[in-house]
Design a protein around this motif. Sequence first.
Motif, PDB file in Angstrom:
ATOM      1  N   LEU A   7      19.816  -4.420   3.219  1.00  0.00           N
ATOM      2  CA  LEU A   7      19.849  -3.270   4.137  1.00  0.00           C
ATOM      3  C   LEU A   7      20.449  -3.667   5.484  1.00  0.00           C
ATOM      4  CD1 LEU A   7      16.410  -1.522   3.479  1.00  0.00           C
ATOM      5  CD2 LEU A   7      18.689  -0.662   2.933  1.00  0.00           C
ATOM      6  N   GLN A   8      20.123  -4.868   5.921  1.00  0.00           N
ATOM      7  CA  GLN A   8      20.652  -5.339   7.195  1.00  0.00           C
ATOM      8  C   GLN A   8      22.177  -5.506   7.109  1.00  0.00           C
ATOM      9  OE1 GLN A   8      19.524  -9.305   8.569  1.00  0.00           O
ATOM     10  NE2 GLN A   8      19.103  -8.417  10.580  1.00  0.00           N
ATOM     11  N   ILE A  18      19.393   1.641  10.431  1.00  0.00           N
ATOM     12  CA  ILE A  18      18.591   2.049   9.279  1.00  0.00           C
ATOM     13  C   ILE A  18      17.138   1.925   9.703  1.00  0.00           C
ATOM     14  CG2 ILE A  18      17.888   1.515   6.927  1.00  0.00           C
ATOM     15  CD1 ILE A  18      20.724   0.464   6.434  1.00  0.00           C
ATOM     16  N   ILE A  19      16.401   3.005   9.554  1.00  0.00           N
ATOM     17  CA  ILE A  19      14.990   3.014   9.940  1.00  0.00           C
ATOM     18  C   ILE A  19      14.152   2.938   8.673  1.00  0.00           C
ATOM     19  CG2 ILE A  19      13.153   4.319  11.054  1.00  0.00           C
ATOM     20  CD1 ILE A  19      15.327   5.585  12.828  1.00  0.00           C
ATOM     21  N   LEU A  20      13.318   1.924   8.607  1.00  0.00           N
ATOM     22  CA  LEU A  20      12.410   1.736   7.487  1.00  0.00           C
ATOM     23  C   LEU A  20      11.002   2.045   7.985  1.00  0.00           C
ATOM     24  CD1 LEU A  20      11.813   0.674   4.595  1.00  0.00           C
ATOM     25  CD2 LEU A  20      11.580  -1.592   5.634  1.00  0.00           C
ATOM     26  N   ILE A  21      10.343   2.977   7.354  1.00  0.00           N
ATOM     27  CA  ILE A  21       8.984   3.348   7.744  1.00  0.00           C
ATOM     28  C   ILE A  21       8.020   2.676   6.769  1.00  0.00           C
ATOM     29  CG2 ILE A  21       7.356   5.249   8.066  1.00  0.00           C
ATOM     30  CD1 ILE A  21       9.810   7.008   8.719  1.00  0.00           C
ATOM     31  N   HIS A  22       7.016   2.016   7.325  1.00  0.00           N
ATOM     32  CA  HIS A  22       6.090   1.244   6.502  1.00  0.00           C
ATOM     33  C   HIS A  22       4.678   1.381   7.068  1.00  0.00           C
ATOM     34  CE1 HIS A  22       5.243  -1.738   3.478  1.00  0.00           C
ATOM     35  NE2 HIS A  22       4.773  -2.604   4.355  1.00  0.00           N
ATOM     36  N   HIS A  23       3.702   0.950   6.308  1.00  0.00           N
ATOM     37  CA  HIS A  23       2.303   1.032   6.721  1.00  0.00           C
ATOM     38  C   HIS A  23       1.921  -0.113   7.649  1.00  0.00           C
ATOM     39  CE1 HIS A  23       1.268   4.225   3.930  1.00  0.00           C
ATOM     40  NE2 HIS A  23       2.068   3.618   3.068  1.00  0.00           N
ATOM     41  N   ALA A  47      13.855  -7.547  10.214  1.00  0.00           N
ATOM     42  CA  ALA A  47      14.256  -6.401  11.047  1.00  0.00           C
ATOM     43  C   ALA A  47      14.686  -6.856  12.436  1.00  0.00           C
ATOM     44  CB  ALA A  47      13.092  -5.419  11.156  1.00  0.00           C
ATOM     45  N   ASP A  48      15.652  -6.155  13.002  1.00  0.00           N
ATOM     46  CA  ASP A  48      16.096  -6.453  14.369  1.00  0.00           C
ATOM     47  C   ASP A  48      15.064  -6.004  15.398  1.00  0.00           C
ATOM     48  OD1 ASP A  48      18.529  -7.617  13.617  1.00  0.00           O
ATOM     49  OD2 ASP A  48      19.522  -5.667  13.529  1.00  0.00           O
ATOM     50  N   ALA A  49      14.312  -4.964  15.063  1.00  0.00           N
ATOM     51  CA  ALA A  49      13.292  -4.451  15.976  1.00  0.00           C
ATOM     52  C   ALA A  49      12.132  -3.896  15.152  1.00  0.00           C
ATOM     53  CB  ALA A  49      13.857  -3.360  16.870  1.00  0.00           C
ATOM     54  N   THR A  50      10.957  -3.993  15.720  1.00  0.00           N
ATOM     55  CA  THR A  50       9.761  -3.419  15.096  1.00  0.00           C
ATOM     56  C   THR A  50       9.094  -2.506  16.114  1.00  0.00           C
ATOM     57  OG1 THR A  50       9.426  -5.370  13.709  1.00  0.00           O
ATOM     58  CG2 THR A  50       7.520  -3.945  14.047  1.00  0.00           C
TER      59      THR A  50
END
Length: 165
Positions: A7-8, A18-23, A47-50
């Motif tokens: 994805l990166q 790309i925004i990945l939504i997670h728990h 991820a580049d940012a959290t």
Amino acid sequence: TQALSGLQALSLSYNAAIILIHHARKNTDSTDIYDSVLGSTALSGTADATILITRDRKTRKLILAQTGRDIEDKEYAVEFITDNGAFGFQFLGNADAVLVSEVEGKIIDHLRSTEFHLSPMELAQALNLKPNTVKGTCYRLYEELKIDKEEGKLKYFFDRKRKSI
């Protein structure tokens, strides 16, 4: 790591986010955002940012905490707004400043509404707040001349004759 590195690479090749939504992990006492992400450390490490969104239990405000390679570690207070069927988020400011000012307001309002001189523990119980937070906030409010304190005691009160807050 393999899935996220793909994805990166896709993101970099198209110059797109790309925004990945997670728990998030529940019941973590850590202040590190990475410890709050559920699953492998590779998930947040790739991820580049959290960005972690949590709800402050006392004020019901949302806390948006961010960290990453190219962004400064910060926490913001945000409020979820629903008006006439529309909804959105309202930026309130730096999380520490917003939340502390709400605790200050609760303490001042409570002392203003009673004739009693109250200890930080009594205020914490009445307002359902953490005793250490109330103790520190009362000390700061007293130093800023927003509330008064009984001489030689840890009993705070609001002097209506002298103050106009």
